[in-house]
Design a protein around this motif. Structure first.
Motif, short mmCIF file in Angstrom:
data_model
loop_
_atom_site.label_atom_id
_atom_site.label_comp_id
_atom_site.label_asym_id
_atom_site.label_seq_id
_atom_site.Cartn_x
_atom_site.Cartn_y
_atom_site.Cartn_z
N PHE A 84 0.88 -1.16 0.05
CA PHE A 84 -0.05 -0.01 -0.05
C PHE A 84 0.85 1.37 -0.05
O PHE A 84 2.03 1.39 0.48
N GLY A 85 0.29 2.33 -0.50
CA GLY A 85 0.96 3.56 -0.52
C GLY A 85 0.25 4.86 -0.22
O GLY A 85 -1.16 4.52 0.10
N ARG A 86 0.62 6.06 -0.25
CA ARG A 86 -0.30 7.18 -0.12
C ARG A 86 -0.07 8.11 -1.24
O ARG A 86 1.12 8.12 -2.00
N VAL A 87 -1.18 8.64 -1.46
CA VAL A 87 -1.16 9.56 -2.74
C VAL A 87 -0.49 10.75 -2.39
O VAL A 87 -0.83 11.63 -1.43
N GLU A 88 0.52 11.19 -3.05
CA GLU A 88 1.28 12.43 -3.09
C GLU A 88 0.95 13.70 -3.82
O GLU A 88 0.68 14.75 -3.62
N GLN A 89 0.49 13.20 -5.09
CA GLN A 89 0.10 14.24 -6.23
C GLN A 89 -1.13 13.58 -7.23
O GLN A 89 -0.76 12.29 -7.11
N ASP A 101 -4.83 10.11 0.50
CA ASP A 101 -5.54 8.64 0.39
C ASP A 101 -4.30 7.61 0.43
O ASP A 101 -3.29 7.88 -0.32
N HIS A 102 -4.83 6.53 0.78
CA HIS A 102 -4.03 5.28 0.97
C HIS A 102 -4.66 4.28 0.02
O HIS A 102 -5.91 4.28 -0.31
N VAL A 103 -3.80 3.69 -0.93
CA VAL A 103 -4.13 3.05 -1.94
C VAL A 103 -3.43 1.41 -2.03
O VAL A 103 -2.31 1.40 -1.55
N LEU A 104 -4.09 0.58 -2.85
CA LEU A 104 -3.65 -0.72 -3.04
C LEU A 104 -3.59 -0.58 -4.78
O LEU A 104 -4.31 0.00 -5.40
N PRO A 105 -2.82 -1.55 -4.93
CA PRO A 105 -2.70 -1.91 -6.55
C PRO A 105 -4.34 -2.38 -6.84
O PRO A 105 -4.79 -3.00 -6.16
N LEU A 124 -4.91 1.91 -9.63
CA LEU A 124 -5.28 1.95 -7.89
C LEU A 124 -6.59 1.93 -7.49
O LEU A 124 -7.37 2.06 -8.22
N PHE A 125 -6.37 1.63 -6.42
CA PHE A 125 -7.83 1.45 -5.39
C PHE A 125 -7.90 1.87 -4.11
O PHE A 125 -6.69 1.49 -3.11
N VAL A 126 -8.69 2.86 -3.76
CA VAL A 126 -8.54 3.76 -2.52
C VAL A 126 -8.66 2.57 -1.34
O VAL A 126 -10.07 1.91 -1.57
N ILE A 127 -8.44 2.69 0.04
CA ILE A 127 -8.84 2.26 0.93
C ILE A 127 -8.91 2.95 2.26
O ILE A 127 -8.31 4.24 2.14
N ASP A 128 -9.33 2.56 3.30
CA ASP A 128 -9.20 3.43 4.57
C ASP A 128 -7.88 3.53 5.05
O ASP A 128 -7.10 2.81 5.29
N ASN A 129 -7.68 4.98 5.18
CA ASN A 129 -6.41 5.42 5.46
C ASN A 129 -5.98 5.30 7.20
O ASN A 129 -4.87 6.09 7.32
N THR A 130 -6.96 4.68 7.99
CA THR A 130 -6.75 4.74 9.34
C THR A 130 -6.26 3.33 9.75
O THR A 130 -6.18 3.12 10.87
N LEU A 131 -6.16 2.52 8.72
CA LEU A 131 -5.83 1.08 9.05
C LEU A 131 -4.42 1.04 9.48
O LEU A 131 -3.48 1.68 9.02
N PRO A 132 -3.76 0.02 10.39
CA PRO A 132 -2.50 0.07 10.95
C PRO A 132 -1.38 -0.38 9.53
O PRO A 132 -2.20 -1.00 8.48
N LEU A 133 -0.38 0.15 9.67
CA LEU A 133 0.68 -0.17 8.37
C LEU A 133 0.59 -1.88 7.97
O LEU A 133 0.27 -2.13 6.75
N GLU A 134 0.76 -2.72 8.76
CA GLU A 134 0.94 -4.11 8.30
C GLU A 134 -0.30 -4.52 7.87
O GLU A 134 -0.34 -5.41 6.95
N ALA A 135 -1.57 -4.11 8.26
CA ALA A 135 -2.87 -4.73 8.20
C ALA A 135 -3.00 -4.18 6.47
O ALA A 135 -3.55 -4.71 5.57
N SER A 136 -2.59 -2.90 6.20
CA SER A 136 -2.98 -2.05 5.02
C SER A 136 -1.92 -2.95 3.90
O SER A 136 -2.31 -2.94 2.73
N ALA A 137 -0.78 -3.23 4.31
CA ALA A 137 0.32 -3.92 3.50
C ALA A 137 -0.06 -5.24 2.80
O ALA A 137 0.13 -5.67 1.79
N VAL A 138 -1.19 -6.03 3.43
CA VAL A 138 -1.34 -7.29 3.13
C VAL A 138 -3.05 -7.35 3.02
O VAL A 138 -3.49 -8.51 3.20
N LEU A 139 -3.74 -6.41 2.71
CA LEU A 139 -4.86 -6.32 2.63
C LEU A 139 -5.59 -6.68 1.45
O LEU A 139 -6.83 -7.01 1.20
#
Length: 343
Positions: A84-89, A101-105, A124-139
C-alpha cells in the motif's frame, strides 16, 4: 538605449526513487536488482504519484520472478504484487483520488517494491487510511481470499462447518478468524510436526474449533458432521480425503496446490452426494469490473474487523529495500514470519 534580452532556462526537478527490478526470470535473490531511477516532478495526465509505504514478499511474487506465475509483466519489471501507498500528487484529469489517500494496486503486476511510482488512476484502489501499516500492506491478497471463499460458494449459516487443509497458512488463519466472527465452525488440518501441541493451541486461540493432522484426515479419524465447504490448497491425497468429508451438495474450493500433485476426488461422493469441485483465484476476481462495488464493501468489512481487534494480522520481519537479497532468501526459506519491505 541598449536593451539586453536574457535567455531564461526553466529546469524541472526530478524525483529520485529506489526500486527492485528484474530484467529476466530466474532465482529471485539473483534476478532482482536494486536500482535508483528518476521520476518527473509531476505525474502525467490521468496518473497518480504514490509514495509506497510497505509491501510484503509473497509466494506469488517469487513465482512471478521465476516465470511460473500466470501474471507475467513485461520485462524489465518492478517486483511485488501487493502493498500500500499514500497519494502524494494527482495529475490532470484524475478523479476519485485526493492527496493523502491510501491505495492498493488495482490488480496483480503493478510492481510495489519501490519507494515512489507514477501510476494510471485505474491501476489503483482507495482504502481506509486509518488502518495499521501491517494490515494495509497485506489487505489485497490473503484476507480477501479467505473472505470471498467463505462468501461466494456456499450460503453458510451460523453453525455450519468449514474444513480446510494447510491450516497453518496465512489464508487459513484468516479463514479461522472470519469463521469465528460469522459464527461458522472451522476444522483445520495441518502437517504433523514436533511442536504440534503448540500449533494446535495457537490455531485454537484464533478461533479454530478443531485441529487435526493430515494422517488423521486420511485415516478418516475426523468425525465432524455437517461439513458444507472444504478449502483445498494442497491437492493430492489431502484433497481426496477433504472432499470425502463433505456432506450432500457440499463444495470443495481449490485455491492452491502446495503438494504439486493433481486434485483428487472420491467417485462415490461425487456421484451420490452431488458434491462440487471449483477453483478460485483472487487475481481473476479483481479483474472483473462488476466486482468493484463489492470490493469496496469487502474492504470496509475487513477494515471494521481489523480495527475492532477481531481480525489479527500475522507477525512480520520488516526489511529495508537495500536488504533485498537476504529478505528474498528468507522469503523463500522461512515460513514462520512473512518478510515486509518498509520504504
Amino acid at each position: 538605449m541598449l536593451t539586453f534580452r536574457g535567455i531564461f532556462r526553466i529546469s524541472t526537478r526530478n524525483l529520485t526513487t529506489k526500486q527492485l527490478v528484474y530484467a529476466a526470470n530466474g532465482n529471485p535473490p539473483e534476478a532482482i536488482k536494486f536500482e535508483t531511477v528518476e521520476l518527473p516532478d509531476k505525474p502525467l495526465t490521468g496518473h497518480v504519484h504514490v509514495k509506497w509505504i510497505a509491501a510484503p514478499i509473497n509466494p506469488a511474487d517469487l513465482n512471478q520472478i521465476q516465470g511460473v506465475y500466470p501474471v507475467k509483466p513485461t520485462l524489465p519489471a518492478v517486483g511485488g504484487n501487493e502493498g500500500f501507498g499514500r497519494v502524494e500528487q494527482i495529475g490532470e484529469g484524475v478523479t476519485g483520488f485526493k492527496v493523502g489517500d491510501h491505495v492498493l494496486p488495482g490488480r496483480s503486476g503493478l510492481g510495489t517494491w519501490r519507494e515512489h511510482g507514477h501510476h494510471k488512476q485505474d491501476q489503483l484502489f482507495v482504502i481506509d487510511n486509518t488502518l495499521p501499516l501491517e494490515a494495509s500492506a497485506v489487505l489485497q491478497v490473503n484476507p480477501p481470499t479467505a473472505y470471498r471463499m467463505l462468501k461466494d460458494f456456499v450460503d453458510l449459516k451460523p453453525g455450519d462447518v468449514v474444513l480446510q487443509n494447510a491450516g497453518n497458512s496465512a489464508v487459513s488463519r484468516y479463514v479461522i478468524q472470519i469463521c469465528k466472527i460469522l459464527g461458522f465452525r472451522s476444522v483445520s488440518v495441518v502437517r504433523k510436526r514436533d511442536d504440534l501441541e503448540k500449533l494446535v493451541e495457537d490455531l485454537k486461540s484464533l478461533g479454530a474449533d478443531e485441529v487435526y493432522t493430515e494422517e488423521e484426515l486420511c485415516s478418516r479419524k475426523i468425525k465432524t458432521k455437517g461439513i458444507k465447504l472444504a478449502l483445498n490448497s494442497v491437492g493430492g491425497k489431502s484433497s481426496l480425503f477433504l472432499a470425502a468429508h463433505l456432506e450432500d451438495n457440499g463444495v470443495m474450493v481449490t485455491y492452491g496446490g502446495m503438494s504439486k500433485q493433481p486434485v483428487q476426488c472420491p467417485t462415490g461422493p461425487l456421484i451420490f452426494k452431488d458434491i462440487k469441485l471449483v477453483g478460485y483465484w483472487m487475481s481473476r476476481w479483481y479483474e472483473q469490473e462488476e466486482n468493484i462495488q463489492e470490493r469496496h464493501k469487502m474492504y470496509a468489512e475487513l477494515g471494521k474487523w481489523i480495527k475492532a481487534g477481531q481480525l489479527k494480522t500475522p507477525c512480520f520481519e520488516k526489511r529495508k529495500i537495500t536488504d533485498h537479497v537476504s529478505a528474498l532468501e528468507d522469503g523463500m526459506n522461512k515460513f514462520d514470519r512473512k518478510q515486509l519491505f518498509v520504504f
